[in-house]
Enzyme design. Structure first.
Site, PDB file in Angstrom:
ATOM      1  N   ASN A   9      36.026  34.811  36.152  1.00 40.38           N
ATOM      2  CA  ASN A   9      36.837  34.525  34.966  1.00 40.38           C
ATOM      3  C   ASN A   9      37.878  33.490  35.374  1.00 40.38           C
ATOM      4  OD1 ASN A   9      38.457  34.454  32.754  1.00 40.38           O
ATOM      5  ND2 ASN A   9      39.183  36.576  32.909  1.00 40.38           N
ATOM      6  N   LYS A  11      39.892  31.930  33.490  1.00 39.31           N
ATOM      7  CA  LYS A  11      41.102  31.953  32.646  1.00 39.31           C
ATOM      8  C   LYS A  11      41.456  30.529  32.221  1.00 39.31           C
ATOM      9  CE  LYS A  11      42.272  36.262  34.882  1.00 39.31           C
ATOM     10  NZ  LYS A  11      43.271  37.221  35.328  1.00 39.31           N
ATOM     11  N   HIS A  94      39.747  41.223  27.127  1.00 39.33           N
ATOM     12  CA  HIS A  94      40.485  41.115  28.395  1.00 39.33           C
ATOM     13  C   HIS A  94      41.942  41.526  28.159  1.00 39.33           C
ATOM     14  CE1 HIS A  94      42.372  39.450  31.942  1.00 39.33           C
ATOM     15  NE2 HIS A  94      41.183  39.472  32.496  1.00 39.33           N
ATOM     16  N   GLU A  96      44.614  40.321  29.125  1.00 36.87           N
ATOM     17  CA  GLU A  96      45.532  39.217  28.786  1.00 36.87           C
ATOM     18  C   GLU A  96      45.432  38.874  27.303  1.00 36.87           C
ATOM     19  OE1 GLU A  96      44.186  36.605  31.882  1.00 36.87           O
ATOM     20  OE2 GLU A  96      45.079  37.944  33.355  1.00 36.87           O
ATOM     21  N   GLU A 166      39.246  47.028  34.310  1.00 34.60           N
ATOM     22  CA  GLU A 166      40.278  46.183  34.907  1.00 34.60           C
ATOM     23  C   GLU A 166      41.637  46.852  34.710  1.00 34.60           C
ATOM     24  OE1 GLU A 166      38.742  41.843  35.361  1.00 34.60           O
ATOM     25  OE2 GLU A 166      40.098  42.019  33.666  1.00 34.60           O
ATOM     26  N   GLY A 172      45.933  40.184  39.218  1.00 33.62           N
ATOM     27  CA  GLY A 172      46.816  39.122  39.702  1.00 33.62           C
ATOM     28  C   GLY A 172      48.002  39.628  40.500  1.00 33.62           C
ATOM     29  N   SER A 212      42.338  41.837  41.358  1.00 30.69           N
ATOM     30  CA  SER A 212      42.610  41.443  42.743  1.00 30.69           C
ATOM     31  C   SER A 212      41.410  41.631  43.677  1.00 30.69           C
ATOM     32  CB  SER A 212      43.852  42.154  43.283  1.00 30.69           C
ATOM     33  OG  SER A 212      44.998  41.786  42.531  1.00 30.69           O
TER      34      SER A 212
HETATM   35  P1  13P Z   1      42.507  38.664  39.494  1.00 26.01           P
HETATM   36  O1  13P Z   1      41.195  38.733  40.245  1.00 26.01           O
HETATM   37  O2  13P Z   1      43.196  37.352  39.625  1.00 26.01           O
HETATM   38  O3  13P Z   1      43.357  39.850  39.750  1.00 26.01           O
HETATM   39  O4  13P Z   1      42.084  38.745  37.932  1.00 26.01           O
HETATM   40  C1  13P Z   1      41.254  39.752  37.498  1.00 26.01           C
HETATM   41  C2  13P Z   1      40.841  39.466  36.117  1.00 26.01           C
HETATM   42  O5  13P Z   1      41.644  39.528  35.205  1.00 26.01           O
HETATM   43  C3  13P Z   1      39.448  39.083  35.893  1.00 26.01           C
HETATM   44  O6  13P Z   1      39.145  39.087  34.533  1.00 26.01           O
END
Ligand code: 13P
Length: 250
Positions: A9, A11, A94, A96, A166, A172, A212
């Protein structure tokens, strides 16, 4: 045996040129993998990613989808557009999007219906916030997110469904769920899927872990039989690092 799925992903990272550069560096590194691999660039970089991946067996996914066929929805992207642009996968719900863009469980459900109808492989994200984790109610949150996401979806239609656990506190942050925490959350998600969609669909459904994931911790997470793959953010931006994750499981 469920086929492992490793999804990147990206982003809001990578221009079309940067996406193509990634693919050119990445493809030789993963040429021997039997795992399913999907790259999810930002919408404007999908075309360049699809073009660069031509002739490979790596798939492309979108990061979002709208819940109507078409219409006056400025800034949104329909299922038809996603399919026509060469994507086979789509990320839905997601955290976010839930946190910053008002995505609700009900919207996730509507989007999931459209994605399945369009023949896409949806990757539906669920996961609890830090407060919910600390309050010991992660399972309740997962059950609610799943039961609403699966509402009025038939088992027959859900064959392609992929879930991603997740935990928001792990995204992150450099904190990763232990394989034990991930396995227990995945069992909850699989049970919800069994209740709503049938045991057979649930048993075949891939559940990815995200939060992560790095080359250093991927193997221990993916060793866990309940973890069918990973949804990777930060560590998927670099071809070497994402290839190391893809190659850590055979
Ligand atoms: P990170 O791997 O940067 O923690 O992000 C995970 C994520 O949100 C994947 O969709």
């Amino acid at each position: 045996m469920r086929k492992r799925l490793l999804a990147a992903n990206w982003k809001m990272h990578k221009t079309p040129q940067q996406a193509a550069d990634f693919v050119h560096a990445f493809l030789p590194l993963v040429k021997n993998t039997d795992n399913e691999v999907v790259l999810c660039p930002a919408a404007l970089s999908v075309a360049a990613t699809v073009e660069a991946l031509k002739g490979s067996n790596i798939a492309v996914g979108c990061q979002n989808i709208h819940w109507e066929k078409d219409g006056a929805y400025t800034g949104e992207i329909s299922a038809e557009m996603i399919v026509a642009s060469g994507c086979t996968h789509v990320i839905i719900g997601h955290s976010e999007r839930r946190q910053y863009f008002g995505e609700t469980d009900e919207r996730v459900n509507k989007k999931l219906k459209f994605a399945l109808e369009a023949g896409l492989t949806p990757i539906v994200c669920v996961g609890e916030l830090l407060e919910e984790h600390e309050a010991g109610i992660a399972d309740d949150v997962l059950r609610r997110q799943c039961s609403i996401a699966f509402r009025s979806i038939s088992g027959a239609k859900a064959a392609k469904l992929v879930m991603a656990y997740e935990p928001v506190w792990a995204i992150g942050t450099g904190k990763t769920a232990t394989p034990h925490i991930a396995a227990s959350a995945h069992e909850t998600i699989r049970q919800e899927a069994a209740d709503a969609l049938g045991r057979d669909v649930a048993d075949k459904m891939r559940i990815l872990y995200g939060g992560s994931v790095k080359p250093e911790n991927a193997a221990s997470l993916l060793d866990e039989p309940e973890v069918d793959g990973a949804l990777v953010g930060g560590a998927s931006l670099d071809p070497q690092s994402f290839a190391a994750i893809v190659n850590c499981v055979k």
